[in-house]
Design a protein around this motif. Structure first.
Motif, mmCIF file in Angstrom:
data_model
loop_
_atom_site.group_PDB
_atom_site.id
_atom_site.type_symbol
_atom_site.label_atom_id
_atom_site.label_comp_id
_atom_site.label_asym_id
_atom_site.label_seq_id
_atom_site.Cartn_x
_atom_site.Cartn_y
_atom_site.Cartn_z
ATOM 1 N N ASN A 152 0.861 -1.136 0.043
ATOM 2 C CA ASN A 152 0.073 0.046 -0.105
ATOM 3 C C ASN A 152 0.883 1.180 0.005
ATOM 4 O O ASN A 152 0.424 2.405 -0.391
ATOM 5 N N LEU A 163 -6.802 -0.050 -11.584
ATOM 6 C CA LEU A 163 -5.743 -0.820 -11.124
ATOM 7 C C LEU A 163 -6.267 -2.053 -10.588
ATOM 8 O O LEU A 163 -5.810 -3.275 -10.701
ATOM 9 N N PHE A 194 0.323 3.297 -3.088
ATOM 10 C CA PHE A 194 -0.379 4.236 -3.365
ATOM 11 C C PHE A 194 -0.461 5.456 -2.158
ATOM 12 O O PHE A 194 -0.754 6.622 -2.753
ATOM 13 N N PRO A 218 1.150 2.749 -9.100
ATOM 14 C CA PRO A 218 0.072 4.019 -8.930
ATOM 15 C C PRO A 218 0.575 5.325 -9.210
ATOM 16 O O PRO A 218 -0.064 5.982 -9.903
ATOM 17 N N GLY A 278 -7.731 3.783 -9.080
ATOM 18 C CA GLY A 278 -7.829 2.881 -8.316
ATOM 19 C C GLY A 278 -8.769 1.700 -8.463
ATOM 20 O O GLY A 278 -8.310 0.624 -8.507
ATOM 21 N N SER A 333 -6.471 -1.740 -4.309
ATOM 22 C CA SER A 333 -6.256 -0.662 -5.207
ATOM 23 C C SER A 333 -7.431 0.364 -4.931
ATOM 24 O O SER A 333 -7.107 1.560 -4.804
ATOM 25 N N TYR A 356 -5.487 -5.967 -11.704
ATOM 26 C CA TYR A 356 -4.740 -7.179 -10.918
ATOM 27 C C TYR A 356 -5.787 -8.235 -10.940
ATOM 28 O O TYR A 356 -5.636 -9.406 -10.600
ATOM 29 N N ASN A 374 -3.997 -7.113 -3.911
ATOM 30 C CA ASN A 374 -3.924 -5.964 -4.979
ATOM 31 C C ASN A 374 -5.218 -5.634 -5.696
ATOM 32 O O ASN A 374 -5.417 -4.296 -5.889
#
Length: 448
Positions: free
Chosen positions: A35, A286, A38, A265, A283, A158, A290, A154
């Motif tokens: 994380n 992504l 991000f 990110p 987000g 995200s 994933y 993930n």
């Protein structure tokens, strides 16, 4: 109830009791590990961190992980997997919360290093714990059941992380709340783990008397057979040429994988700056990327099992990942959609290689030798997770662009594929070091 039905019901109960819980624990560990990518979208600007500072801090996690994985595994055997897993989760949760209050690069480096130290040996502990509740023929399926948590964490994390970045409570920035709120589940699960898991089959009140008796009988028989076989030393595993080759291949793979994963990110934000996309839109995008990688991870593992072939599946995935990664650099200049499609393909390739790769060690090693090889390959290979992010951050500061960094990451994965194709012996046709029962921790096709 006949013996077959007894086995079936017992395995089902053990699986339903343990796998969902350990899947959740593993997913939280992956989320708290990555994380930072991000958080960097806001943290770097707030704290004045350069890309190189961020890359070094993101990667130093793996240095702590590398140094403490073997000692942590040794400690686990002394105090028990249940207590050690609980300690790991509570300590990494607390350290992850501390991440919310860093102010300087030195503080950043120290806390990230300690996070790696706290989490070290988590995966081997879970493997060891499950081995006590499953026959060897069910062990691979059990391990695969929570390994899919890597892309799943993930995919879920995200959109969740980008949402948390936008909150502003009690005078704390969104990136601070991201660390705090995503760390709290680790502490809670760590406490629950202490009471929920049982170290011994005898203490499993959720099994009937007949199920306990059967499971104790089959696991004790396997343990007795294992005791009759010579156990390898760490140095014996260390001297095995094929183990070292796999570790080297894994190092170059993780160099590329974590280099892109920790910066994805930031790269995505850079690609969409001119479009006005919100953080939440990035987000969700992504997360979808994933999710695609999770599906491919399962399908590649299934194909590898069906064809009983490993190394070309690994190499093929890595070459596809590398090619797409490098191509995205050039396509991004003319097509945003094309760039994200290529980055998605790159992620799919990087994740798809996992299952067939971890099926290679048991093809020439068995029993404790396979377990030792897996720990060694994982430790050395994850050092690539230290160098990859730091390299990308350093190059970005030097050139003002991620393009060169992405190209080198792709080349690194091609090197990994080359090592595995030309230096690793063909699966199933290599020498066998007969040191006990086989251990295949990552055969994801067993999920289906």
């Amino acid at each position: 109830m006949d013996l077959h039905q007894l086995e079936k019901s017992t395995v089902r109960k053990v699986t339903m009791r343990l796998i969902p819980f350990l899947f959740l624990c593993f997913a939280i560990s992956i989320l708290d590990r990555v994380n930072i990518g991000f958080a960097a979208l806001r943290m770097n600007e707030d704290l004045g961190f350069s890309e190189a500072v961020y890359g070094f801090g993101a990667g130093i996690f793996f240095l702590g992980y590398f140094l403490l994985e073997v000692p942590g595994s040794a400690m686990m055997t002394k105090i028990g997997a249940r207590r050690w897993i609980s300690r790991i989760m509570v300590s990494w949760g607390i350290i992850a919360i501390v991440m919310a209050f860093i102010q300087t690069p030195i503080q950043f480096y120290i806390v990230r290093f300690l996070l790696g130290v706290a989490e070290a040996s988590f995966y081997p502990c879970m493997v060891h714990y499950l081995s006590g509740f499953y026959q060897s023929k069910h062990h691979a399926k059990a391990i695969a059941g929570f390994m899919i948590a890597i892309p799943a964490a993930n995919a879920i994390g995200s959109p969740l992380s980008t949402f948390l970045l936008q909150i502003d409570w009690l005078g704390l920035a969104g990136w601070q709340w991201l660390f705090i709120l995503e760390a709290i589940p680790a502490i809670i699960l760590g406490v629950v783990c202490f009471f929920y898991l049982t170290d011994r089959i005898e203490d499993a009140t959720w099994l009937t008397g007949a199920e306990k008796t059967w499971l104790l009988d089959v696991t004790r028989k396997e343990a007795l057979e294992k005791q009759k076989v010579k156990k390898p030393t760490f140095l014996e595993v260390l001297r095995d040429k094929d183990v070292l080759i796999l570790a080297l291949g894994y190092f170059f793979w993780m160099f590329g994988y974590y280099g892109i994963n920790m910066f994805l990110p930031t790269i995505s934000r850079g690609l969409t700056e001119s479009t006005g996309w919100s953080l939440q839109s990035i987000g969700w995008l992504l997360g979808l990327m994933y999710l695609c990688a999770m599906v491919v991870m399962y399908l590649v593992g299934k194909s590898s099992d069906r064809q009983n072939e490993r190394k070309f599946h690994v190499a093929g995935c890595l070459i596809v990942s590398a090619t797409a990664m490098i191509a995205s650099v050039y396509v991004a200049e003319t097509s945003l959609i094309g760039a994200f499609v290529l980055l998605t393909i790159s992620l799919c390739g990087a994740f798809g290689a996992y299952s067939p790769f971890w099926a290679i060690p048991p093809s020439f090693l068995t029993g404790a030798a396979a377990g030792g090889a897996i720990a060694l390959i994982n430790s050395i290979g994850n050092l690539g997770g230290f160098f990859g992010p730091y390299f990308v951050g350093f190059i970005n500061d030097l050139t003002g662009s991620h393009n060169l960094g992405l190209t080198v990451l792709g080349i690194s994965m091609i090197i990994s594929a080359t090592i595995i194709v030309f230096l690793v012996k063909q699966s199933g046709k290599s020498h066998k070091v007969n040191l006990g029962r086989p251990l295949d921790p990552a055969n994801s096709s067993k999920l289906g």
